[in-house]
Design an enzyme around this catalytic site. Sequence first.
Site, PDB file in Angstrom:
ATOM      1  N   ILE A  10       0.729  -1.116   0.023  1.00 35.71           N
ATOM      2  CA  ILE A  10      -0.033   0.051   0.060  1.00 35.71           C
ATOM      3  C   ILE A  10       0.866   1.309  -0.104  1.00 35.71           C
ATOM      4  N   THR A  11       2.162   1.052   0.243  1.00 34.61           N
ATOM      5  CA  THR A  11       2.813   2.236   0.568  1.00 34.61           C
ATOM      6  C   THR A  11       3.786   2.573  -0.782  1.00 34.61           C
ATOM      7  N   GLN A  13       3.840   2.798  -5.397  1.00 38.81           N
ATOM      8  CA  GLN A  13       3.017   3.839  -6.242  1.00 38.81           C
ATOM      9  C   GLN A  13       1.597   3.428  -6.378  1.00 38.81           C
ATOM     10  N   ASP A  64       5.430  -8.344   6.967  1.00 44.50           N
ATOM     11  CA  ASP A  64       6.749  -8.360   5.888  1.00 44.50           C
ATOM     12  C   ASP A  64       6.139  -9.740   5.030  1.00 44.50           C
ATOM     13  N   LEU A  86       0.188  -6.378  -4.180  1.00 43.60           N
ATOM     14  CA  LEU A  86       1.256  -5.489  -4.765  1.00 43.60           C
ATOM     15  C   LEU A  86       2.487  -5.554  -4.455  1.00 43.60           C
ATOM     16  N   GLN A  89       9.955  -6.929  -4.086  1.00 49.50           N
ATOM     17  CA  GLN A  89      11.084  -6.322  -4.603  1.00 49.50           C
ATOM     18  C   GLN A  89      10.854  -5.805  -5.809  1.00 49.50           C
ATOM     19  N   SER A  90      10.382  -4.849  -6.280  1.00 53.32           N
ATOM     20  CA  SER A  90      10.033  -4.395  -7.796  1.00 53.32           C
ATOM     21  C   SER A  90      10.877  -3.900  -8.651  1.00 53.32           C
ATOM     22  N   SER A 131       3.489  -9.067 -14.213  1.00 52.09           N
ATOM     23  CA  SER A 131       4.299  -8.161 -15.066  1.00 52.09           C
ATOM     24  C   SER A 131       4.720  -8.532 -16.468  1.00 52.09           C
ATOM     25  N   GLU A 133       7.058  -8.107 -17.609  1.00 53.65           N
ATOM     26  CA  GLU A 133       8.880  -8.463 -17.370  1.00 53.65           C
ATOM     27  C   GLU A 133       8.846  -9.887 -17.724  1.00 53.65           C
ATOM     28  N   TYR A 154      13.985 -10.846 -11.067  1.00 49.31           N
ATOM     29  CA  TYR A 154      12.784 -10.367 -11.017  1.00 49.31           C
ATOM     30  C   TYR A 154      11.795 -10.909 -11.696  1.00 49.31           C
ATOM     31  N   ARG A 189       5.977   7.668  -8.912  1.00 53.51           N
ATOM     32  CA  ARG A 189       6.822   6.608  -9.322  1.00 53.51           C
ATOM     33  C   ARG A 189       8.121   6.731  -8.563  1.00 53.51           C
TER      34      ARG A 189
HETATM   35  P1  NDP Z   1       6.577  -0.127  -5.781  1.00 46.58           P
HETATM   36  O1  NDP Z   1       8.194  -0.547  -5.888  1.00 46.58           O
HETATM   37  O2  NDP Z   1       6.063   1.291  -5.708  1.00 46.58           O
HETATM   38  O3  NDP Z   1       5.905  -0.643  -4.452  1.00 46.58           O
HETATM   39  C1  NDP Z   1       6.269  -1.891  -3.956  1.00 46.58           C
HETATM   40  C2  NDP Z   1       5.615  -2.020  -2.601  1.00 46.58           C
HETATM   41  O4  NDP Z   1       5.957  -3.456  -1.918  1.00 46.58           O
HETATM   42  C3  NDP Z   1       6.002  -0.984  -1.458  1.00 46.58           C
HETATM   43  O5  NDP Z   1       4.611  -0.475  -0.620  1.00 46.58           O
HETATM   44  C4  NDP Z   1       6.954  -1.634  -0.634  1.00 46.58           C
HETATM   45  O6  NDP Z   1       7.174  -1.287   0.739  1.00 46.58           O
HETATM   46  C5  NDP Z   1       6.417  -2.905  -0.553  1.00 46.58           C
HETATM   47  N1  NDP Z   1       7.352  -4.147  -0.326  1.00 46.58           N
HETATM   48  C6  NDP Z   1       8.471  -4.450  -0.874  1.00 46.58           C
HETATM   49  N2  NDP Z   1       9.091  -5.358  -0.061  1.00 46.58           N
HETATM   50  C7  NDP Z   1       8.267  -5.818   0.952  1.00 46.58           C
HETATM   51  C8  NDP Z   1       8.316  -6.826   2.011  1.00 46.58           C
HETATM   52  N3  NDP Z   1       9.459  -7.650   2.163  1.00 46.58           N
HETATM   53  N4  NDP Z   1       7.082  -6.898   2.810  1.00 46.58           N
HETATM   54  C9  NDP Z   1       6.060  -6.143   2.771  1.00 46.58           C
HETATM   55  N5  NDP Z   1       6.249  -5.299   1.469  1.00 46.58           N
HETATM   56  C10 NDP Z   1       7.100  -5.035   0.775  1.00 46.58           C
HETATM   57  O7  NDP Z   1       5.833  -0.915  -6.911  1.00 46.58           O
HETATM   58  P2  NDP Z   1       4.657  -0.621  -7.802  1.00 46.58           P
HETATM   59  O8  NDP Z   1       3.465   0.162  -6.778  1.00 46.58           O
HETATM   60  O9  NDP Z   1       5.062   0.128  -8.922  1.00 46.58           O
HETATM   61  O10 NDP Z   1       4.179  -1.980  -8.297  1.00 46.58           O
HETATM   62  C11 NDP Z   1       3.373  -2.714  -7.556  1.00 46.58           C
HETATM   63  C12 NDP Z   1       3.296  -4.257  -7.968  1.00 46.58           C
HETATM   64  O11 NDP Z   1       3.117  -4.279  -9.498  1.00 46.58           O
HETATM   65  C13 NDP Z   1       4.641  -4.708  -7.847  1.00 46.58           C
HETATM   66  O12 NDP Z   1       4.687  -6.098  -7.266  1.00 46.58           O
HETATM   67  C14 NDP Z   1       5.294  -4.698  -9.039  1.00 46.58           C
HETATM   68  O13 NDP Z   1       6.225  -5.741  -9.243  1.00 46.58           O
HETATM   69  C15 NDP Z   1       4.322  -5.046  -9.874  1.00 46.58           C
HETATM   70  N6  NDP Z   1       4.258  -4.271 -11.346  1.00 46.58           N
HETATM   71  C16 NDP Z   1       4.547  -3.131 -11.621  1.00 46.58           C
HETATM   72  C17 NDP Z   1       4.379  -2.312 -12.512  1.00 46.58           C
HETATM   73  C18 NDP Z   1       4.674  -0.959 -12.995  1.00 46.58           C
HETATM   74  O14 NDP Z   1       4.759  -0.553 -14.017  1.00 46.58           O
HETATM   75  N7  NDP Z   1       4.593  -0.113 -11.814  1.00 46.58           N
HETATM   76  C19 NDP Z   1       4.224  -3.287 -13.895  1.00 46.58           C
HETATM   77  C20 NDP Z   1       3.857  -4.548 -13.378  1.00 46.58           C
HETATM   78  C21 NDP Z   1       3.950  -5.207 -12.336  1.00 46.58           C
HETATM   79  P3  NDP Z   1       8.045   0.116   1.162  1.00 46.58           P
HETATM   80  O15 NDP Z   1       7.175   1.485   0.611  1.00 46.58           O
HETATM   81  O16 NDP Z   1       8.610  -0.093   2.455  1.00 46.58           O
HETATM   82  O17 NDP Z   1       9.393  -0.114   0.282  1.00 46.58           O
HETATM   83  P1  GDR Z   2      11.549  -1.787 -15.984  1.00 45.99           P
HETATM   84  O1  GDR Z   2      11.593  -0.160 -15.586  1.00 45.99           O
HETATM   85  O2  GDR Z   2      12.936  -2.425 -15.672  1.00 45.99           O
HETATM   86  O3  GDR Z   2      10.994  -1.800 -17.295  1.00 45.99           O
HETATM   87  O4  GDR Z   2      10.458  -2.312 -14.630  1.00 45.99           O
HETATM   88  P2  GDR Z   2      12.779   0.890 -15.377  1.00 45.99           P
HETATM   89  O5  GDR Z   2      12.105   2.260 -15.435  1.00 45.99           O
HETATM   90  O6  GDR Z   2      13.665   0.561 -14.391  1.00 45.99           O
HETATM   91  O7  GDR Z   2      13.474   0.593 -16.773  1.00 45.99           O
HETATM   92  C1  GDR Z   2      13.115   0.762 -18.102  1.00 45.99           C
HETATM   93  C2  GDR Z   2      13.934   0.786 -18.992  1.00 45.99           C
HETATM   94  O8  GDR Z   2      14.842   1.940 -18.933  1.00 45.99           O
HETATM   95  C3  GDR Z   2      16.146   1.355 -19.032  1.00 45.99           C
HETATM   96  N1  GDR Z   2      17.004   2.411 -18.513  1.00 45.99           N
HETATM   97  C4  GDR Z   2      17.190   2.530 -17.287  1.00 45.99           C
HETATM   98  N2  GDR Z   2      16.331   2.370 -16.158  1.00 45.99           N
HETATM   99  C5  GDR Z   2      16.620   2.961 -14.889  1.00 45.99           C
HETATM  100  N3  GDR Z   2      15.969   2.313 -13.869  1.00 45.99           N
HETATM  101  N4  GDR Z   2      17.807   3.671 -14.752  1.00 45.99           N
HETATM  102  C6  GDR Z   2      18.570   4.274 -15.662  1.00 45.99           C
HETATM  103  O9  GDR Z   2      19.480   5.007 -15.532  1.00 45.99           O
HETATM  104  C7  GDR Z   2      18.173   3.774 -17.134  1.00 45.99           C
HETATM  105  N5  GDR Z   2      18.846   3.957 -18.178  1.00 45.99           N
HETATM  106  C8  GDR Z   2      18.340   3.000 -19.332  1.00 45.99           C
HETATM  107  C9  GDR Z   2      16.286   0.161 -18.746  1.00 45.99           C
HETATM  108  O10 GDR Z   2      17.512  -0.528 -18.891  1.00 45.99           O
HETATM  109  C10 GDR Z   2      15.085  -0.650 -19.027  1.00 45.99           C
HETATM  110  O11 GDR Z   2      15.162  -1.130 -20.256  1.00 45.99           O
HETATM  111  C11 GDR Z   2       9.484  -1.732 -14.090  1.00 45.99           C
HETATM  112  C12 GDR Z   2       9.359  -2.195 -12.621  1.00 45.99           C
HETATM  113  O12 GDR Z   2       8.164  -1.237 -12.388  1.00 45.99           O
HETATM  114  C13 GDR Z   2       8.842  -3.556 -12.676  1.00 45.99           C
HETATM  115  O13 GDR Z   2       8.614  -3.849 -11.336  1.00 45.99           O
HETATM  116  C14 GDR Z   2       7.514  -3.891 -13.514  1.00 45.99           C
HETATM  117  O14 GDR Z   2       7.435  -5.149 -13.481  1.00 45.99           O
HETATM  118  C15 GDR Z   2       7.983  -3.501 -15.017  1.00 45.99           C
HETATM  119  O15 GDR Z   2       8.321  -2.159 -15.123  1.00 45.99           O
HETATM  120  C16 GDR Z   2       6.897  -3.677 -15.851  1.00 45.99           C
END
Ligand code: NDP
Ligand code: GDR
Length: 330
Positions: A10-11, A13, A64, A86, A89-90, A131, A133, A154, A189
């Site tokens: 919940i904390t 994005q 956790d 949600l 470790q994303s 995802s 990914e 991941y 984000r």
């Molecule tokens: P964020 O990284 O913004 O948020 C991740 C959340 O998971 C945070 O609240 C974090 O807590 C919590 N968390 C991490 N590790 C633990 C743990 N060990 N125990 C409990 N909570 C934990 O991710 P997004 O909101 O962007 O994404 C949400 C989900 O969707 C993720 O599973 C991500 O992998 C997936 N996803 C995201 C996409 C995207 O483009 N955003 C696309 C596809 C999938 P804390 O705030 O303490 O770090």
């Molecule tokens: P992604 O997102 O790996 O697609 O995962 P990210 O924004 O990290 O990377 C997207 C692309 O950008 C390239 N890139 C860089 N990326 C980062 N972070 N920093 C840089 O400086 C940089 N320069 C180039 C990367 O190589 C990559 O190709 C996100 C996460 O939210 C996942 O949890 C989720 O599942 C997927 O999107 C869908």
Amino acid sequence: MGTTALITGITGQDGSYLAELLLSKGYTVHGLVRRSSSQSTPRIDHLVQDPHVEDGRLFLHSGDLNDGSRLAMLLERLQPDEIYHLAAQSDVRVSFDEPEYTGAVTGLGTTRILEAMRISGLPARFYQASSSEMFGAAPPPQSEETPFRPSSPYAAAKVYSYWMTRNYREAYGLYAVNGIMFNHESPRRGEAFVTRKIARAASRIARGEQAILRLGNLEARRDWGYAPEYVEAMWRMLQRAKPDDYVVATGTSYSVRDFVSFCFERVGLDWERHVRFDEQYMRPSDVPDLVGDASKAKLELAWEPTVFAPELAQIMTDAELEDPAAVTVR
Ligand code: NDP
Ligand code: GDR
């Protein structure tokens, strides 16, 4: 009694936008928050403090994903109707440095919740944050039928969680679905992800607070959508009569270079004068091209995106320009 939801992550994005959406629909919302030495709730503080929700519809609980007994106890006590899983470790780049931890949290964390549901007999509906990914090296466009070819620890952990979700649906009859979400972004984000990093740098460079933006792979192509629209799709998936898996995407792809040019154009700067290649942001293997085919979500969930990468870049850059200190709570 209204509907009760539990949101892990919940904390983050998505968790913050989803909490807003569910509260606006009258839900009681419980959120899992892991212990931290400093506050991890800036994205949801406005919900906790909002006088309109002080009638006690948002509750935070420590926990956790590595602690299965705590998760089981919370499910037993809260009896949620819907679980949005949600938390993860994303960060894909970090997963190469911490593959074992990523497997424990992003992979096994899902199993811990599913197993707690199965053992307790809790009749909740379960959403797994899968995802794009997971498609990895599979050529675009990617749909629900595209075979997975994960290219990072991941992605491999997410593939495991995807199949565990399906397995608990098929083997035990749980209402469990996968939302296969392509990248979705917003002013909330995390700062290490490339869109936020670019939008933030463009605004800082325009204000004279930074000179250079260092990036890795500029050629990678992503299907970038707008996060508030994607949490709506999550909710719609859990309202269907039967559980199923859905791709959620815009169907368009842009390169990292394109996103850089959109953000710098917004602040009136020539990006080529400010962007430098930096090896440290390269990954051992990267996903080259993701473009989602969300036809099934359109047909069955009546879900369609309205914000595409050029506008998204403007929204994110404008948010940074307006008030960089408050940007995560927009
Ligand atoms: P964020 O990284 O913004 O948020 C991740 C959340 O998971 C945070 O609240 C974090 O807590 C919590 N968390 C991490 N590790 C633990 C743990 N060990 N125990 C409990 N909570 C934990 O991710 P997004 O909101 O962007 O994404 C949400 C989900 O969707 C993720 O599973 C991500 O992998 C997936 N996803 C995201 C996409 C995207 O483009 N955003 C696309 C596809 C999938 P804390 O705030 O303490 O770090
Ligand atoms: P992604 O997102 O790996 O697609 O995962 P990210 O924004 O990290 O990377 C997207 C692309 O950008 C390239 N890139 C860089 N990326 C980062 N972070 N920093 C840089 O400086 C940089 N320069 C180039 C990367 O190589 C990559 O190709 C996100 C996460 O939210 C996942 O949890 C989720 O599942 C997927 O999107 C869908």
